[in-house]
Scaffold this active site. Structure first.
Site, PDB file in Angstrom:
ATOM      1  N   GLU A 147     -33.445 -21.177  -0.199  1.00  0.00           N
ATOM      2  CA  GLU A 147     -33.190 -21.410  -1.621  1.00  0.00           C
ATOM      3  C   GLU A 147     -31.995 -22.340  -1.831  1.00  0.00           C
ATOM      4  OE1 GLU A 147     -33.754 -17.063  -1.842  1.00  0.00           O
ATOM      5  OE2 GLU A 147     -34.293 -17.440  -3.926  1.00  0.00           O
ATOM      6  N   ARG A 191     -36.514  -1.166  -5.945  1.00  0.00           N
ATOM      7  CA  ARG A 191     -37.215  -1.190  -7.238  1.00  0.00           C
ATOM      8  C   ARG A 191     -38.641  -0.677  -7.087  1.00  0.00           C
ATOM      9  NH1 ARG A 191     -35.676  -7.102  -7.728  1.00  0.00           N
ATOM     10  NH2 ARG A 191     -33.520  -7.078  -8.426  1.00  0.00           N
ATOM     11  N   HIS A 217     -37.482 -15.619  -8.396  1.00  0.00           N
ATOM     12  CA  HIS A 217     -37.607 -16.188  -7.037  1.00  0.00           C
ATOM     13  C   HIS A 217     -38.307 -17.544  -7.060  1.00  0.00           C
ATOM     14  CE1 HIS A 217     -37.717 -11.856  -5.182  1.00  0.00           C
ATOM     15  NE2 HIS A 217     -36.477 -12.320  -5.192  1.00  0.00           N
ATOM     16  N   ASN A 250     -23.989 -19.333  -5.829  1.00  0.00           N
ATOM     17  CA  ASN A 250     -24.846 -18.252  -6.286  1.00  0.00           C
ATOM     18  C   ASN A 250     -23.921 -17.103  -6.676  1.00  0.00           C
ATOM     19  OD1 ASN A 250     -26.640 -16.178  -6.653  1.00  0.00           O
ATOM     20  ND2 ASN A 250     -27.668 -16.408  -4.673  1.00  0.00           N
ATOM     21  N   ARG A 301     -27.251 -21.511  -8.912  1.00  0.00           N
ATOM     22  CA  ARG A 301     -28.450 -20.703  -9.109  1.00  0.00           C
ATOM     23  C   ARG A 301     -28.272 -19.953 -10.432  1.00  0.00           C
ATOM     24  NH1 ARG A 301     -29.920 -14.898  -6.879  1.00  0.00           N
ATOM     25  NH2 ARG A 301     -32.072 -14.849  -7.558  1.00  0.00           N
TER      26      ARG A 301
END
Ligand code: AMP
Length: 417
Positions: A403, A260, A199, A27, A110
């Site tokens: 993940e 965010r 996601h 990742n 990823r």
């Protein structure tokens, strides 16, 4: 071993050795690389690691061997992703898990943005890399780092299958009426402006694990997944297919997140430009890095926010209430979208660990069949578990996401099917 990126979702055979059973998951961020080596015979982790602050004098590598051995740390400048991966490979080799091993079957990457082209994990060819590059304008922060990671890994093991697993892939099943913004169609299409969602690997994994937890076929279930980490997103999943999700063209849309804003009137940006004299880049930083919980109360760690709320801190309490209000709106909206909800599932750092968030998010929603049992909600565990009362109409669950395991599984399945 080629994949044509224009043939959507094509799965490719590769020449991976039949007895190879390890998958390295990478990742790659702009200044960091996270890695995990997994043994797919029992889906166990052999080692995990993180290289951060790449390119700075204070770079750091933390490597954790998981079958015996203590975590090891290295500091000092690591100039680029090539050096980072080489350093990780050295650490793995020191544990007898070198990347030159014939037991390594593939490397799974990823990749944040796969646009509309990639709805499945895909073996990376030159054409696939070009397509990921073509998507840089819609993922300027993420795709370039992912590409660097892929190129670096290819240089290290050019003979090995490399697979891209896209964060957007799970959401490509969204119907047009959920994916399109209500803006001029020609302008939207010319610039590929639509809702992609992110996601996806987590939403896919968690919705499947929820079906296992409930002992029911995924095809029969309507699930709302709430992935609440530092980044946060909700999705509505009907029969294993995503029908709506809260992130959009970029990960900025939707829930209130650590830094965010989530949903906001787009006119706020014109206002900031015209009235506050801010540049586009300044507004970008404001909404992505200085908003959300951090913007509201100066803190994005939910543990710390709860501590402050308990001490009577009003700013922290308001930030918490705004976070919860948005979450509740999405649960309500996705209940309407799905028509019938079988389960609401919490995952990621906040979702898995914050009992107060889970309690508050569903408080007062008994009319929707939603309730949280206080004792079950208080249990701390790394296992999937139900937190709704016995016999509840709608299951409420906590399902830890993974993940890396999902990326490794998709990578391994692709090269062996
Ligand atoms: P993630 O992005 O999934 O790694 O989630 C990171 C976030 O999870 C942190 O910013 C915290 O807000 C939250 N978090 C982690 N551990 C806990 C905990 N024990 N209780 C509440 N929130 C937590």
């Amino acid at each position: 071993m080629t994949t044509d990126p224009t043939s959507e979702g094509s799965r490719s055979m590769t020449d991976a050795p039949a007895d190879a059973h390890r998958v390295l998951v990478l990742n790659s961020g702009s200044s960091s690389v996270k890695y995990q080596l997994l043994d797919m015979r029992d889906r166990s982790r052999l080692a995990t690691g993180l290289v951060e602050r790449i390119g700075e004098s204070s770079s750091r590598l933390v490597h954790t061997p998981l079958k015996g051995g203590e975590p090891r740390e290295r500091s000092g400048r690591i100039a680029d992703h090539g050096e980072a991966l080489k350093a990780a490979a050295d650490e793995l080799a020191a544990d007898g898990l070198g990347l030159d091993s014939p037991e390594l079957a593939a490397i799974g990457h990823r990749v944040v943005h796969g646009g509309l082209k990639f709805s499945e994990p895909t073996v990376i060819t030159d054409d696939v890399l070009k397509e990921i590059e073509r998507l840089v304008p819609v993922a300027p922060l993420h795709n370039p780092a992912n590409i660097t990671g892929i190129r670096t890994a290819q240089a290290l093991r050019p003979d090995l299958p490399q697979v891209a697993v896209f964060d957007t892939a799970f959401h490509t099943t969204m119907p047009e009426h959920a994916a399109r913004y209500a803006i001029d169609v020609e302008t939207a299409d010319a610039h590929r402006i639509r809702r992609y969602g992110f996601h996806g690997t987590s939403h896919a994994y968690v919705s499947r694990r929820t079906a296992e937890l409930l002992g029911r076929p995924v095809a029969d279930l309507n699930v709302i997944v709430l992935h609440l980490g530092n980044g946060a997103s909700a999705s509505a999943v009907a029969g294993g297919r995503c029908v709506d999700t809260s992130m959009g063209l970029t990960p900025l849309e939707g829930l209130v997140m650590g830094t965010r804003s989530g949903d906001i009137d787009p006119a706020v940006t014109f206002h900031l430009k015209r009235v506050a004299g801010m540049s586009t880049d300044e507004i970008d930083v404001l909404l992505n890095k200085r908003s959300g919980l951090v913007g509201l109360c100066g803190e994005n760690d939910m543990r710390e926010i709860r501590r402050r709320v308990d001490e009577g801190d009003e700013r922290a309490a308001l930030a918490f209430d705004i976070y919860i209000h948005r979450l509740k709106k999405y649960v309500g909206a996705y209940s309407a979208v799905l028509g019938r909800v079988d389960a609401v599932v919490f995952t990621a750092g906040v979702g898995e660990n914050s009992a107060p968030v889970r309690k508050a998010a569903l408080a007062g929603m008994e009319g929707f069949g939603l309730a949280v049992d206080a004792d079950r909600n208080a249990v701390r565990s790394g296992e999937p578990r139900l937190i709704s009362p016995e016999g509840a109409r709608v299951a409420v669950a906590v399902v830890p996401t993974d993940e890396e395991l999902e990326i490794a599984g998709q990578t391994f399945d692709l090269i062996h099917n």
